[in-house]
Design a protein around this motif. Structure first.
Motif, PDB file in Angstrom:
ATOM      1  N   THR A  60      -9.738   3.816   4.533  1.00 51.32           N
ATOM      2  CA  THR A  60      -8.908   4.919   4.055  1.00 51.32           C
ATOM      3  C   THR A  60      -9.658   5.796   3.062  1.00 51.32           C
ATOM      4  O   THR A  60      -9.662   7.021   3.169  1.00 51.32           O
ATOM      5  CB  THR A  60      -7.653   4.358   3.357  1.00 51.32           C
ATOM      6  N   LEU A  78     -12.211   7.828   4.728  1.00 45.44           N
ATOM      7  CA  LEU A  78     -11.582   8.955   5.440  1.00 45.44           C
ATOM      8  C   LEU A  78     -11.232  10.067   4.460  1.00 45.44           C
ATOM      9  O   LEU A  78     -11.513  11.249   4.698  1.00 45.44           O
ATOM     10  CB  LEU A  78     -10.272   8.509   6.115  1.00 45.44           C
ATOM     11  N   GLN A  79     -10.609   9.669   3.340  1.00 49.15           N
ATOM     12  CA  GLN A  79     -10.187  10.674   2.355  1.00 49.15           C
ATOM     13  C   GLN A  79     -11.378  11.431   1.791  1.00 49.15           C
ATOM     14  O   GLN A  79     -11.306  12.623   1.529  1.00 49.15           O
ATOM     15  CB  GLN A  79      -9.428  10.001   1.199  1.00 49.15           C
ATOM     16  N   GLN A 138      -0.831  -5.173   5.615  1.00 51.36           N
ATOM     17  CA  GLN A 138      -0.513  -5.740   4.307  1.00 51.36           C
ATOM     18  C   GLN A 138       0.064  -7.130   4.479  1.00 51.36           C
ATOM     19  O   GLN A 138       0.953  -7.328   5.283  1.00 51.36           O
ATOM     20  CB  GLN A 138       0.525  -4.927   3.557  1.00 51.36           C
ATOM     21  N   TYR A 198       1.355  -2.315   9.079  1.00 51.20           N
ATOM     22  CA  TYR A 198       0.041  -1.687   9.254  1.00 51.20           C
ATOM     23  C   TYR A 198      -0.220  -0.661   8.168  1.00 51.20           C
ATOM     24  O   TYR A 198       0.640   0.160   7.852  1.00 51.20           O
ATOM     25  CB  TYR A 198      -0.060  -1.029  10.627  1.00 51.20           C
ATOM     26  N   LEU A 199      -1.407  -0.701   7.599  1.00 49.64           N
ATOM     27  CA  LEU A 199      -1.740   0.267   6.559  1.00 49.64           C
ATOM     28  C   LEU A 199      -1.727   1.673   7.146  1.00 49.64           C
ATOM     29  O   LEU A 199      -1.333   2.622   6.486  1.00 49.64           O
ATOM     30  CB  LEU A 199      -3.120  -0.036   5.962  1.00 49.64           C
ATOM     31  N   LYS A 200      -2.178   1.789   8.377  1.00 51.12           N
ATOM     32  CA  LYS A 200      -2.214   3.076   9.069  1.00 51.12           C
ATOM     33  C   LYS A 200      -2.124   2.826  10.557  1.00 51.12           C
ATOM     34  O   LYS A 200      -2.544   1.782  11.018  1.00 51.12           O
ATOM     35  CB  LYS A 200      -3.576   3.748   8.847  1.00 51.12           C
ATOM     36  N   VAL A 203      -5.381   7.108  13.506  1.00 50.33           N
ATOM     37  CA  VAL A 203      -5.932   7.850  12.368  1.00 50.33           C
ATOM     38  C   VAL A 203      -7.412   7.527  12.187  1.00 50.33           C
ATOM     39  O   VAL A 203      -8.230   8.399  11.915  1.00 50.33           O
ATOM     40  CB  VAL A 203      -5.144   7.541  11.080  1.00 50.33           C
ATOM     41  N   VAL A 257      -7.903  -3.204  -3.219  1.00 50.41           N
ATOM     42  CA  VAL A 257      -7.995  -1.736  -3.109  1.00 50.41           C
ATOM     43  C   VAL A 257      -8.930  -1.158  -4.171  1.00 50.41           C
ATOM     44  O   VAL A 257      -9.675  -0.221  -3.886  1.00 50.41           O
ATOM     45  CB  VAL A 257      -6.620  -1.030  -3.140  1.00 50.41           C
ATOM     46  N   ARG A 266     -12.281   0.978  -3.309  1.00 49.64           N
ATOM     47  CA  ARG A 266     -12.592   2.330  -3.820  1.00 49.64           C
ATOM     48  C   ARG A 266     -13.955   2.353  -4.510  1.00 49.64           C
ATOM     49  O   ARG A 266     -14.698   3.317  -4.392  1.00 49.64           O
ATOM     50  CB  ARG A 266     -11.480   2.793  -4.780  1.00 49.64           C
ATOM     51  N   TRP A 307      -3.551  -6.072 -11.622  1.00 46.43           N
ATOM     52  CA  TRP A 307      -2.078  -6.125 -11.657  1.00 46.43           C
ATOM     53  C   TRP A 307      -1.569  -6.761 -10.379  1.00 46.43           C
ATOM     54  O   TRP A 307      -2.305  -6.886  -9.387  1.00 46.43           O
ATOM     55  CB  TRP A 307      -1.462  -4.745 -11.899  1.00 46.43           C
ATOM     56  N   LYS A 358       0.291  -1.400 -18.335  1.00 49.36           N
ATOM     57  CA  LYS A 358      -0.897  -0.970 -17.578  1.00 49.36           C
ATOM     58  C   LYS A 358      -1.830  -0.154 -18.483  1.00 49.36           C
ATOM     59  O   LYS A 358      -3.043  -0.305 -18.434  1.00 49.36           O
ATOM     60  CB  LYS A 358      -0.456  -0.094 -16.397  1.00 49.36           C
TER      61      LYS A 358
END
Ligand SMILES: Cc1cc2nc3c(=O)[nH]c(=O)nc-3n(C[C@H](O)[C@H](O)[C@H](O)COP(=O)(O)OP(=O)(O)OC[C@H]3O[C@@H](n4cnc5c(N)ncnc54)[C@H](O)[C@@H]3O)c2cc1C
Ligand code: FES
Lengths: 118, 410
Positions: free
Chosen positions: B23, B26-27, B46, B65-67, B71, B304, B308, B326, B385
């Motif tokens: 993801t 892609l972004q 997930q 599904y995440l996507k 995609v 995640v 990243r 978290w 947070k």
């Protein structure tokens, strides 16, 4: 950007996501989805949606264009309000995208994305 | 030096970390071709709902599904699913797949996740003994969750407890056996453990603490019929779920000679000892600038965040992993949200009253806030947070005083 067909269900309408640098993304949405899922499905930058829509992470903050706010249904619930309370780019029409269910009345909606998620 | 040639980037593992990496690439409009090799037949999905609303049958498979696959494909990337990466040849920069095909990589990202820890005890292979790690496990367990059946859950961690909540709501007779003296001991403090103990007992779950399992009894068809305890007793069972933790999936990396220490060792850029190989997610023992010591984490947030970081590293950016961990868990009408790691605290401050069903525990060390566990109190989590990331010094009086606006402490 070309609208993409999403999870194989019927499209209900279009949404325009506008990134903080004004990049626009027009995508289709389907019934029974949420605006967070629509953004994530289409890899729109600026929306993380890390908890998958559980209202547990606060990484799907969106700012609904003023004129569309009424169409997003309820005002934020208490949990959502608390989740948004620390959002740096908080606006009057801020919502968590995962708490906005798509409906036909939202066809054409415009949504602004913040520069940062929590 | 970062290689700017257009070589293929291969991701091994098709879980949450791999999906989040795809993801982000892609972004960020990553220009290299990306090929994901995943052993499961599903595109990245997930896992949290597998013990929550997916197990309950409230949401369907496609919401996991995440996507949608399309995609990834529109962007020219490939998903090669149902295939296992069997071997890495680091000299030739090739991986060998279970269908005997090979793939050449420029950069390789290992996102192999974890596997469940099995209970090594007599009778552990009997029919009716379940583990819960993937979609197929959740489907198999759901089929068995029929009213009136006796479900015994070995392990009072958050996954076992989420299943207990789901099952008791479906009308099963549920027993939780926990070897430690309190629930979720590894991840939370005593106030939260007691709160959830009361919650489960009120709902009708029979929770036994200080209760170690030493084996299983069979009926005459090799199905599990009971769980034998160290203290001599037996708990009758129709279904058993063993939920006693996970182990990082490091075999592929170890065989390739990459440094491993209960996890593939990576730095704050997610780089392993080999400059062309990165690793992310549950499979890693990693540096996170937020901590002094390397950590191993089992959470979506870590998957995640490391994804990243890896995307940035692949694109030549200097963005080390620097985030407070978290986590969340849903049981009944309770949402537990946690930030930071509480285990080294020297003081606990409670805000609100557990009896009201909404409260938070703040964990301090030498006057600095290091973790927050919030029960139906999202504000405490969100403020936490910020404060925990900054390791802010805060007054315990202010934290416990419900008349003090938490936001004012930031
Ligand atoms: C029931 C359950 C509930 C959970 N609930 C929560 C929660 O509420 N909140 C939270 O933060 N976290 C939760 N987690 C943890 C979270 O899901 C994990 O931390 C996360 O999935 C880790 O992502 P990952 O990609 O590192 O590993 P995984 O998601 O485990 O993915 C690894 C994938 O790699 C594949 N693979 C392994 N080796 C190979 C190979 N050699 N070749 C090809 N493929 C391979 C595996 O088949 C697997 O699909 C839960 C986990 C479970 C099981
Ligand atoms: S996706 Fe996590 S709060 Fe909306």
């Amino acid at each position: 950007m070309e609208p993409l067909v999403i999870r194989g269900r019927e499209a209900l309408g279009k949404v325009t996501f506008i990134e903080h640098d004004n990049t626009e993304h027009v995508t289709e949405f389907e019934a029974g989805s949420t605006l967070m899922q629509v953004a994530v499905d289409n890899a729109i930058p600026g929306i993380d949606g890390d908890c998958g829509g559980e209202c547990a992470c606060g990484t799907c903050h969106m700012i609904v264009a003023d004129e569309w706010f009424d169409k997003t249904g309820d005002t934020p619930g208490d949990d959502e309000e608390q989740m948004l309370s620390m959002t740096p780019e908080r606006a009057k029409t801020s919502r968590l995208g995962c708490q906005i269910k798509t409906t036909e009345a939202m066809d054409g909606i415009i949504v602004y994305l913040p520069e940062f998620q929590m | 030096m970062v290689n700017t040639q257009k070589e293929t980037t291969v991701i091994v593992g098709g879980g949450h970390a791999a999906g989040a990496l795809m993801t982000t690439l892609l972004q960020k409009k990553y220009q290299n071709e990306v090929v994901l090799v995943g052993e499961e037949i599903h595109p990245p999905y997930q896992r949290p709902p597998l013990s929550k609303n997916y197990l309950a049958g409230d949401v369907g498979q496609d919401s996991l599904y995440l996507k949608p696959c399309s995609v990834y494909e529109v962007a020219g990337h490939q998903l090669r699913l149902g295939l296992r990466a069997e071997q890495i040849d680091r000299d030739k920069k090739i991986i060998r797949l279970s269908d005997q095909d090979t793939l050449k990589y420029g950069r390789l990202v290992l996102a192999t996740g974890s596997h469940v820890r099995r209970l090594n005890a007599p009778g552990a292979d009997l029919k009716g003994i379940h583990y819960l790690h993937d979609m197929a496990d959740s489907d198999a367990l759901r089929e068995q969750l029929l009213p009136g059946k006796r479900l015994v859950i070995v392990g009072g961690g958050y996954i076992g407890l989420e299943v207990a909540a789901t099952a008791v709501k479906k009308g099963l007779n549920v027993t939780v056996l926990e070897a430690a003296e309190r629930l979720m001991q590894r991840v939370t403090g005593p106030e939260i453990s007691s709160f959830f103990l009361a919650k489960h007992r009120d709902a009708g779950v029979d929770v036994c603490l200080n209760t170690a399992v030493i084996g299983f009894e069979a009926d005459n068809q090799d199905r599990v019929a009971g769980v034998t305890l160290e203290n001599g007793g037996t708990v009758p069972a129709d279904i058993v779920l063993v939920s006693i933790g996970i182990m990082p999936e490091t075999a592929l990396a170890e065989a390739a000679g990459l440094p491993c220490d209960d996890g593939i060792v990576v730095d704050e850029y997610t780089c392993t000892g080999d400059p062309d190989i990165l690793a992310i997610g549950d499979c890693t023992r990693h540096r996170n600038l937020f901590f002094e010591q390397p950590q191993r984490m089992e959470s979506v947030a870590n998957a995640v965040d490391q994804a990243r970081t890896a995307a940035a590293t692949l694109m030549g950016e200097d963005k080390p992993y620097d985030a407070a961990p978290w986590f969340w868990s849903n049981q009944y009408d309770v949402r537990l949200q946690m930030v930071g790691l509480s285990k080294d605290h020297d003081q606990r401050v409670v805000r609100g009253n557990p009896r009201d069903g909404s409260f938070a525990v703040f964990y301090m060390r030498e006057g600095h806030l290091i973790a927050v566990d919030a029960v139906n109190l999202p504000m405490a989590f969100m403020v936490g947070k910020k404060l925990v990331y900054l390791r802010k010094r805060v007054s315990s009086e202010a934290l416990s005083d419900v008349d003090v606006d938490l936001k004012s402490l930031v």
